[in-house]
Design a protein around this motif. Structure first.
Motif, PDB file in Angstrom:
ATOM      1  N   ALA A   9      23.841 -32.816  46.000  1.00 38.77           N
ATOM      2  CA  ALA A   9      23.009 -34.014  45.957  1.00 38.77           C
ATOM      3  C   ALA A   9      21.556 -33.619  46.160  1.00 38.77           C
ATOM      4  N   THR A  10      20.648 -34.540  45.904  1.00 40.15           N
ATOM      5  CA  THR A  10      19.225 -34.264  46.104  1.00 40.15           C
ATOM      6  C   THR A  10      18.608 -35.348  46.974  1.00 40.15           C
ATOM      7  N   TRP A  11      17.650 -34.945  47.766  1.00 41.61           N
ATOM      8  CA  TRP A  11      16.882 -35.855  48.606  1.00 41.61           C
ATOM      9  C   TRP A  11      15.438 -35.370  48.662  1.00 41.61           C
ATOM     10  N   ARG A  12      14.534 -36.146  48.102  1.00 35.70           N
ATOM     11  CA  ARG A  12      13.100 -35.810  48.091  1.00 35.70           C
ATOM     12  C   ARG A  12      12.840 -34.384  47.615  1.00 35.70           C
ATOM     13  N   GLY A  13      13.527 -33.995  46.566  1.00 31.20           N
ATOM     14  CA  GLY A  13      13.328 -32.677  45.995  1.00 31.20           C
ATOM     15  C   GLY A  13      14.138 -31.567  46.630  1.00 31.20           C
ATOM     16  N   HIS A  14      14.840 -31.865  47.713  1.00 35.45           N
ATOM     17  CA  HIS A  14      15.688 -30.882  48.386  1.00 35.45           C
ATOM     18  C   HIS A  14      17.132 -31.031  47.894  1.00 35.45           C
ATOM     19  N   THR A  15      17.784 -29.911  47.650  1.00 37.47           N
ATOM     20  CA  THR A  15      19.210 -29.950  47.346  1.00 37.47           C
ATOM     21  C   THR A  15      19.987 -29.923  48.653  1.00 37.47           C
ATOM     22  N   VAL A  16      20.934 -30.818  48.802  1.00 41.69           N
ATOM     23  CA  VAL A  16      21.741 -30.903  50.020  1.00 41.69           C
ATOM     24  C   VAL A  16      23.220 -30.967  49.642  1.00 41.69           C
ATOM     25  N   ALA A  17      24.082 -30.693  50.611  1.00 42.12           N
ATOM     26  CA  ALA A  17      25.526 -30.851  50.433  1.00 42.12           C
ATOM     27  C   ALA A  17      25.928 -32.208  50.981  1.00 42.12           C
ATOM     28  N   TYR A  18      26.596 -32.990  50.139  1.00 41.17           N
ATOM     29  CA  TYR A  18      26.979 -34.373  50.460  1.00 41.17           C
ATOM     30  C   TYR A  18      28.493 -34.394  50.650  1.00 41.17           C
ATOM     31  N   SER A  19      28.935 -34.612  51.884  1.00 45.67           N
ATOM     32  CA  SER A  19      30.373 -34.622  52.190  1.00 45.67           C
ATOM     33  C   SER A  19      30.849 -36.048  52.408  1.00 45.67           C
ATOM     34  N   ASN A  74      28.532 -43.364  58.617  1.00 41.86           N
ATOM     35  CA  ASN A  74      29.943 -43.746  58.542  1.00 41.86           C
ATOM     36  C   ASN A  74      30.813 -42.596  58.043  1.00 41.86           C
ATOM     37  N   THR A  75      31.284 -42.641  56.802  1.00 41.59           N
ATOM     38  CA  THR A  75      32.204 -41.609  56.293  1.00 41.59           C
ATOM     39  C   THR A  75      31.509 -40.638  55.347  1.00 41.59           C
ATOM     40  N   THR A  76      30.214 -40.433  55.568  1.00 44.86           N
ATOM     41  CA  THR A  76      29.437 -39.500  54.765  1.00 44.86           C
ATOM     42  C   THR A  76      28.511 -38.700  55.683  1.00 44.86           C
ATOM     43  N   PHE A  77      28.359 -37.414  55.408  1.00 39.66           N
ATOM     44  CA  PHE A  77      27.310 -36.663  56.101  1.00 39.66           C
ATOM     45  C   PHE A  77      26.683 -35.653  55.148  1.00 39.66           C
ATOM     46  N   LEU A  78      25.450 -35.285  55.463  1.00 38.01           N
ATOM     47  CA  LEU A  78      24.678 -34.354  54.641  1.00 38.01           C
ATOM     48  C   LEU A  78      24.345 -33.107  55.444  1.00 38.01           C
ATOM     49  N   THR A  79      24.432 -31.955  54.789  1.00 40.43           N
ATOM     50  CA  THR A  79      24.054 -30.696  55.416  1.00 40.43           C
ATOM     51  C   THR A  79      23.207 -29.880  54.444  1.00 40.43           C
ATOM     52  N   GLU A  80      22.599 -28.829  54.977  1.00 39.86           N
ATOM     53  CA  GLU A  80      21.806 -27.948  54.130  1.00 39.86           C
ATOM     54  C   GLU A  80      22.695 -27.307  53.066  1.00 39.86           C
ATOM     55  N   TYR A  81      22.161 -27.176  51.878  1.00 36.04           N
ATOM     56  CA  TYR A  81      22.908 -26.572  50.765  1.00 36.04           C
ATOM     57  C   TYR A  81      22.577 -25.089  50.676  1.00 36.04           C
ATOM     58  N   HIS A  82      23.604 -24.265  50.658  1.00 40.25           N
ATOM     59  CA  HIS A  82      23.434 -22.812  50.514  1.00 40.25           C
ATOM     60  C   HIS A  82      24.003 -22.387  49.164  1.00 40.25           C
ATOM     61  N   THR A  83      23.136 -21.850  48.332  1.00 42.06           N
ATOM     62  CA  THR A  83      23.506 -21.561  46.941  1.00 42.06           C
ATOM     63  C   THR A  83      24.587 -20.498  46.808  1.00 42.06           C
ATOM     64  N   LEU A  84      24.709 -19.608  47.795  1.00 43.60           N
ATOM     65  CA  LEU A  84      25.662 -18.493  47.675  1.00 43.60           C
ATOM     66  C   LEU A  84      27.092 -18.905  48.013  1.00 43.60           C
ATOM     67  N   GLY A  85      27.270 -20.079  48.562  1.00 44.16           N
ATOM     68  CA  GLY A  85      28.615 -20.571  48.810  1.00 44.16           C
ATOM     69  C   GLY A  85      29.238 -20.035  50.085  1.00 44.16           C
TER      70      GLY A  85
END
Length: 278
Positions: free
Chosen positions: A34-44, A80-91
């Motif tokens: 996902a994206t937020w203000r130009g940042h890529t994030v992980a959306y769980s 609620n049932t969603t959280f966001l964390t930093e996205y790491h491209t290398l997995g």
């Protein structure tokens, strides 16, 4: 993410986060880019909303919020049932061989890099075992690949914990022991500690014999994880030789005789200063 801002809440996530493609899924949640203000994030996002899956998901959120440190993936926000964390491209760490074999990172495929990966993994385990909310045990780590998948590879080639939904508390002094999900423990495999494996009688699982245990189950697994991280590069066998004594102690069938993560980390630092002084 380098910018310091308050964690995002429901309004910010609804108004400012754009969900894109799915990255991964598991028994509890699906993870999207996902994206937020130009940042890529992980959306769980929680996918199984009944008990106990919702409990696991909410525990993941609580642990991520509480255990923010250099050893844990950065929290961005939750609702609620969603959280966001930093996205790491290398997995995740189970992809480390592919990462180090790639054109971009092949020059780092050496024993120094791999040992530093192992040290960062051990630092994370030490942090969990000495966390602000007590000794936390990674319960959902009953196979090598599953254990590695709970850590992310950072852009500077270190490991951080990413999945804490089954990080249970143990406290030997208070007689607080745990029982991880025995259905997922492979009793024929020696990856899990002996005290974790299914007690069978006449080919049937004997529930009355299920043991309880503590963080020393994590210690049992460390040599196998580190052996994988070291790989087969030049110099890795020399490091393995230097780790042999302390790793043999980790595999003691008596949990009380296994070293703590603190002792292990001290020994790893000694070996790193001996082989990689600069």
């Amino acid at each position: 993410m380098e910018t310091c801002v308050p964690w995002l809440g429901c309004k910010e996530i609804a108004d400012e986060v754009a969900v894109q493609n799915m990255l991964d899924w598991g028994g509890v949640k699906k993870i999207y880019r996902a994206t937020w203000r130009g940042h890529t994030v992980a959306y769980s996002n929680l996918t199984r909303k009944h008990f106990p899956w919702r409990h696991f998901f909410l525990n993941d959120v609580a642990m991520l919020r509480t255990l923010q440190s250099p050893h844990v993936v950065q929290m961005v926000g939750s609702c609620n049932t969603t959280f966001l964390t930093e996205y790491h491209t290398l997995g995740s760490a189970d992809k480390i061989e592919a990462v180090l074999a790639s054109v971009e990172f092949s020059k780092f495929n050496n024993v120094r890099t791999r040992f530093n990966l192992a040290v960062s993994y051990l630092r994370a385990m030490h942090y969990l075992h000495n966390s602000p909310v007590g000794t936390r045990v990674l319960c959902d780590s009953n196979r090598l690949k599953k254990t590695l998948s709970q850590f992310l590879i950072t852009e500077d080639l270190k490991l951080v914990v990413n999945d804490l939904d089954s990080a249970l508390e143990a406290n030997t002094e208070s007689q607080l022991f745990i029982k991880c999900n025995f259905n997922k423990i492979e009793h024929k495999s020696d990856f899990s500690a002996p005290e974790q494996r299914r007690p069978f009688q006449n080919g049937r699982l004997n529930f009355s014999m299920l043991p309880s245990y503590n963080e020393k189950t994590d210690i049992w697994k460390i040599p196998t994880v580190v052996d994988y991280l070291l790989g087969k590069v030049n110099g890795s066998d020399v490091v393995r030789l230097n780790l042999f004594k302390v790793h043999r102690q980790c595999k003691n069938k008596d949990p009380k005789k296994r070293p703590s993560a603190r002792i292990l980390l001290k020994e790893y630092k000694r070996i790193r200063s001996m082989h990689f002084p600069n």
